[in-house]
Write a protein that holds these residues in place. Structure first.
Motif, PDB file in Angstrom:
ATOM      1  N   ASP A   1       0.785  -1.228   0.000  1.00  0.00           N
ATOM      2  CA  ASP A   1       0.000   0.000   0.000  1.00  0.00           C
ATOM      3  C   ASP A   1       0.821   1.285   0.000  1.00  0.00           C
ATOM      4  OD1 ASP A   1       0.976   0.017   2.569  1.00  0.00           O
ATOM      5  OD2 ASP A   1      -0.961  -0.196   3.542  1.00  0.00           O
ATOM      6  N   GLY A   2       2.129   1.199  -0.068  1.00  0.00           N
ATOM      7  CA  GLY A   2       2.957   2.400  -0.083  1.00  0.00           C
ATOM      8  C   GLY A   2       3.672   2.661   1.218  1.00  0.00           C
ATOM      9  N   PHE A   3       3.213   2.058   2.309  1.00  0.00           N
ATOM     10  CA  PHE A   3       3.855   2.301   3.596  1.00  0.00           C
ATOM     11  C   PHE A   3       5.293   1.807   3.600  1.00  0.00           C
ATOM     12  CE2 PHE A   3       5.097   1.818   7.946  1.00  0.00           C
ATOM     13  CZ  PHE A   3       4.525   2.920   8.560  1.00  0.00           C
ATOM     14  N   ASN A   4       5.581   0.735   2.886  1.00  0.00           N
ATOM     15  CA  ASN A   4       6.922   0.145   2.945  1.00  0.00           C
ATOM     16  C   ASN A   4       7.978   0.925   2.183  1.00  0.00           C
ATOM     17  OD1 ASN A   4       6.541  -1.930   4.809  1.00  0.00           O
ATOM     18  ND2 ASN A   4       5.386  -3.063   3.292  1.00  0.00           N
ATOM     19  N   ALA A   5       7.604   2.088   1.681  1.00  0.00           N
ATOM     20  CA  ALA A   5       8.605   3.015   1.168  1.00  0.00           C
ATOM     21  C   ALA A   5       9.169   3.845   2.315  1.00  0.00           C
ATOM     22  CB  ALA A   5       7.986   3.923   0.110  1.00  0.00           C
ATOM     23  N   THR A   6       8.735   3.505   3.536  1.00  0.00           N
ATOM     24  CA  THR A   6       9.177   4.185   4.746  1.00  0.00           C
ATOM     25  C   THR A   6      10.677   3.996   4.925  1.00  0.00           C
ATOM     26  OG1 THR A   6       7.076   3.772   5.789  1.00  0.00           O
ATOM     27  CG2 THR A   6       8.902   4.206   7.251  1.00  0.00           C
ATOM     28  N   THR A   7      11.391   5.074   5.178  1.00  0.00           N
ATOM     29  CA  THR A   7      12.821   4.940   5.439  1.00  0.00           C
ATOM     30  C   THR A   7      13.274   5.899   6.529  1.00  0.00           C
ATOM     31  OG1 THR A   7      13.313   6.464   3.626  1.00  0.00           O
ATOM     32  CG2 THR A   7      13.467   4.121   3.137  1.00  0.00           C
ATOM     33  N   PHE A   8      13.833   5.333   7.559  1.00  0.00           N
ATOM     34  CA  PHE A   8      14.534   6.092   8.584  1.00  0.00           C
ATOM     35  C   PHE A   8      16.014   5.815   8.355  1.00  0.00           C
ATOM     36  CE2 PHE A   8      10.417   5.445  10.592  1.00  0.00           C
ATOM     37  CZ  PHE A   8      10.168   6.680  11.162  1.00  0.00           C
ATOM     38  N   ASP A   9      16.891   6.678   8.855  1.00  0.00           N
ATOM     39  CA  ASP A   9      18.312   6.392   8.685  1.00  0.00           C
ATOM     40  C   ASP A   9      18.841   5.439   9.755  1.00  0.00           C
ATOM     41  OD1 ASP A   9      18.223   8.317  10.676  1.00  0.00           O
ATOM     42  OD2 ASP A   9      19.528   9.740   9.663  1.00  0.00           O
ATOM     43  N   SER A  10      17.995   5.039  10.709  1.00  0.00           N
ATOM     44  CA  SER A  10      18.277   3.934  11.625  1.00  0.00           C
ATOM     45  C   SER A  10      16.948   3.471  12.205  1.00  0.00           C
ATOM     46  CB  SER A  10      19.244   4.352  12.732  1.00  0.00           C
ATOM     47  OG  SER A  10      18.680   5.357  13.532  1.00  0.00           O
ATOM     48  N   ALA A  11      16.937   2.282  12.778  1.00  0.00           N
ATOM     49  CA  ALA A  11      15.683   1.697  13.256  1.00  0.00           C
ATOM     50  C   ALA A  11      15.105   2.496  14.422  1.00  0.00           C
ATOM     51  CB  ALA A  11      15.907   0.254  13.694  1.00  0.00           C
ATOM     52  N   PRO A  12      13.788   2.731  14.414  1.00  0.00           N
ATOM     53  CA  PRO A  12      13.149   3.401  15.545  1.00  0.00           C
ATOM     54  C   PRO A  12      13.196   2.542  16.810  1.00  0.00           C
ATOM     55  CG  PRO A  12      11.774   3.528  13.590  1.00  0.00           C
ATOM     56  CD  PRO A  12      12.874   2.560  13.296  1.00  0.00           C
ATOM     57  N   ILE A  13      12.921   3.175  17.952  1.00  0.00           N
ATOM     58  CA  ILE A  13      12.924   2.491  19.248  1.00  0.00           C
ATOM     59  C   ILE A  13      11.547   1.965  19.602  1.00  0.00           C
ATOM     60  CG2 ILE A  13      13.147   2.901  21.725  1.00  0.00           C
ATOM     61  CD1 ILE A  13      15.516   4.604  21.139  1.00  0.00           C
ATOM     62  N   ALA A  14      10.514   2.745  19.337  1.00  0.00           N
ATOM     63  CA  ALA A  14       9.160   2.361  19.733  1.00  0.00           C
ATOM     64  C   ALA A  14       8.182   2.649  18.613  1.00  0.00           C
ATOM     65  CB  ALA A  14       8.748   3.124  20.991  1.00  0.00           C
ATOM     66  N   VAL A  15       7.093   1.879  18.601  1.00  0.00           N
ATOM     67  CA  VAL A  15       6.024   2.086  17.624  1.00  0.00           C
ATOM     68  C   VAL A  15       4.701   1.748  18.296  1.00  0.00           C
ATOM     69  CG1 VAL A  15       6.242  -0.249  16.680  1.00  0.00           C
ATOM     70  CG2 VAL A  15       5.210   1.536  15.284  1.00  0.00           C
ATOM     71  N   ALA A  16       3.668   2.494  17.952  1.00  0.00           N
ATOM     72  CA  ALA A  16       2.316   2.230  18.438  1.00  0.00           C
ATOM     73  C   ALA A  16       1.343   2.642  17.339  1.00  0.00           C
ATOM     74  CB  ALA A  16       2.033   3.006  19.716  1.00  0.00           C
ATOM     75  N   VAL A  17       0.157   2.056  17.356  1.00  0.00           N
ATOM     76  CA  VAL A  17      -0.827   2.320  16.317  1.00  0.00           C
ATOM     77  C   VAL A  17      -2.178   2.606  16.960  1.00  0.00           C
ATOM     78  CG1 VAL A  17      -1.992   1.368  14.282  1.00  0.00           C
ATOM     79  CG2 VAL A  17       0.347   0.691  14.784  1.00  0.00           C
ATOM     80  N   ASP A  18      -2.890   3.580  16.423  1.00  0.00           N
ATOM     81  CA  ASP A  18      -4.296   3.768  16.761  1.00  0.00           C
ATOM     82  C   ASP A  18      -5.026   4.141  15.472  1.00  0.00           C
ATOM     83  OD1 ASP A  18      -3.870   6.504  16.356  1.00  0.00           O
ATOM     84  OD2 ASP A  18      -4.334   7.079  18.391  1.00  0.00           O
ATOM     85  N   ALA A  19      -6.303   4.441  15.567  1.00  0.00           N
ATOM     86  CA  ALA A  19      -7.096   4.730  14.375  1.00  0.00           C
ATOM     87  C   ALA A  19      -6.607   5.972  13.631  1.00  0.00           C
ATOM     88  CB  ALA A  19      -8.562   4.900  14.758  1.00  0.00           C
ATOM     89  N   SER A  20      -5.888   6.852  14.318  1.00  0.00           N
ATOM     90  CA  SER A  20      -5.449   8.089  13.680  1.00  0.00           C
ATOM     91  C   SER A  20      -4.088   7.993  13.003  1.00  0.00           C
ATOM     92  CB  SER A  20      -5.425   9.222  14.705  1.00  0.00           C
ATOM     93  OG  SER A  20      -4.408   9.017  15.665  1.00  0.00           O
ATOM     94  N   GLY A  21      -3.320   6.924  13.248  1.00  0.00           N
ATOM     95  CA  GLY A  21      -2.023   6.801  12.599  1.00  0.00           C
ATOM     96  C   GLY A  21      -1.057   5.918  13.358  1.00  0.00           C
ATOM     97  N   VAL A  22       0.199   5.980  12.937  1.00  0.00           N
ATOM     98  CA  VAL A  22       1.284   5.189  13.521  1.00  0.00           C
ATOM     99  C   VAL A  22       2.227   6.154  14.234  1.00  0.00           C
ATOM    100  CG1 VAL A  22       3.169   3.583  13.041  1.00  0.00           C
ATOM    101  CG2 VAL A  22       1.115   3.554  11.611  1.00  0.00           C
ATOM    102  N   TRP A  23       2.435   5.927  15.513  1.00  0.00           N
ATOM    103  CA  TRP A  23       3.309   6.764  16.337  1.00  0.00           C
ATOM    104  C   TRP A  23       4.681   6.105  16.383  1.00  0.00           C
ATOM    105  CZ3 TRP A  23       0.656  10.924  18.578  1.00  0.00           C
ATOM    106  CH2 TRP A  23      -0.730  10.835  18.525  1.00  0.00           C
TER     107      TRP A  23
END
Length: 167
Positions: free
Chosen positions: A77-99
């Motif tokens: 769906d396009g999300f996997n074009a996501t790129t950080f220059d290093s791996a994030p520490i934490a992730v959370a999801v709710d109806a409004s988005g991805v934190w």
């Protein structure tokens, strides 16, 4: 690990292990055909949303990936074009988005700080949630709760005001 309506998702490690197991909520049995072998390496965190499993860590070579809830395959769906220059520490999801709490300062060539919110389908930054340079140190835990988000970490200030490691 994170609990979704379709099962419990558990990050695993060790030689030959599948990075994520999906377990039946009633029996604890592994649920086929969920196969996360598209990933390799360790996972730092995972979060289950209504439209996918979001994983961060060494296994996600761009820092973060989104997997199909049913099969474990990478979504298209396009999300996997996501790129950080290093791996994030934490992730959370709710109806409004991805934190996301990134360790990096760049996301898709855009500057980011200690907490960023992404569209769960496109991966675009949701700039309406703009904390800017609000924290003086790393955010380690993100927990959306109704119309608020709880933040934990090693910081001592938020927007210049002293706080106790939870904001």
């Amino acid at each position: 690990s994170d609990l979704g309506k379709d099962g419990l998702f558990v990050a695993t490690s060790g030689a030959g292990a599948r990075p994520i197991l999906k377990l039946d909520l009633a029996t604890g049995a592994a649920v086929p055909p969920f196969d996360s072998t598209v990933l390799s390496g360790n996972l730092a965190a995972l979060a289950v949303g209504s439209d996918g499993v979001f994983v961060v860590g060494d296994a996600a070579n761009s820092g973060m990936l989104k997997l199909d809830l049913q099969t474990g395959a990478l979504t298209t769906d396009g999300f996997n074009a996501t790129t950080f220059d290093s791996a994030p520490i934490a992730v959370a999801v709710d109806a409004s988005g991805v934190w996301v709490s990134p360790q990096s300062t760049q996301y898709r060539t855009q500057p980011v700080t200690s907490l960023v919110k992404l569209n769960s389908s496109t991966g675009e930054v949701l700039w309406t949630f703009a904390v800017g340079l609000s924290f003086d140190s790393q955010v380690n835990v993100v927990l959306p709760l109704n119309d608020q988000v709880l933040i934990g970490g090693g910081f001592s200030k938020y927007q210049g005001t002293p706080v106790t490691n939870i904001a």
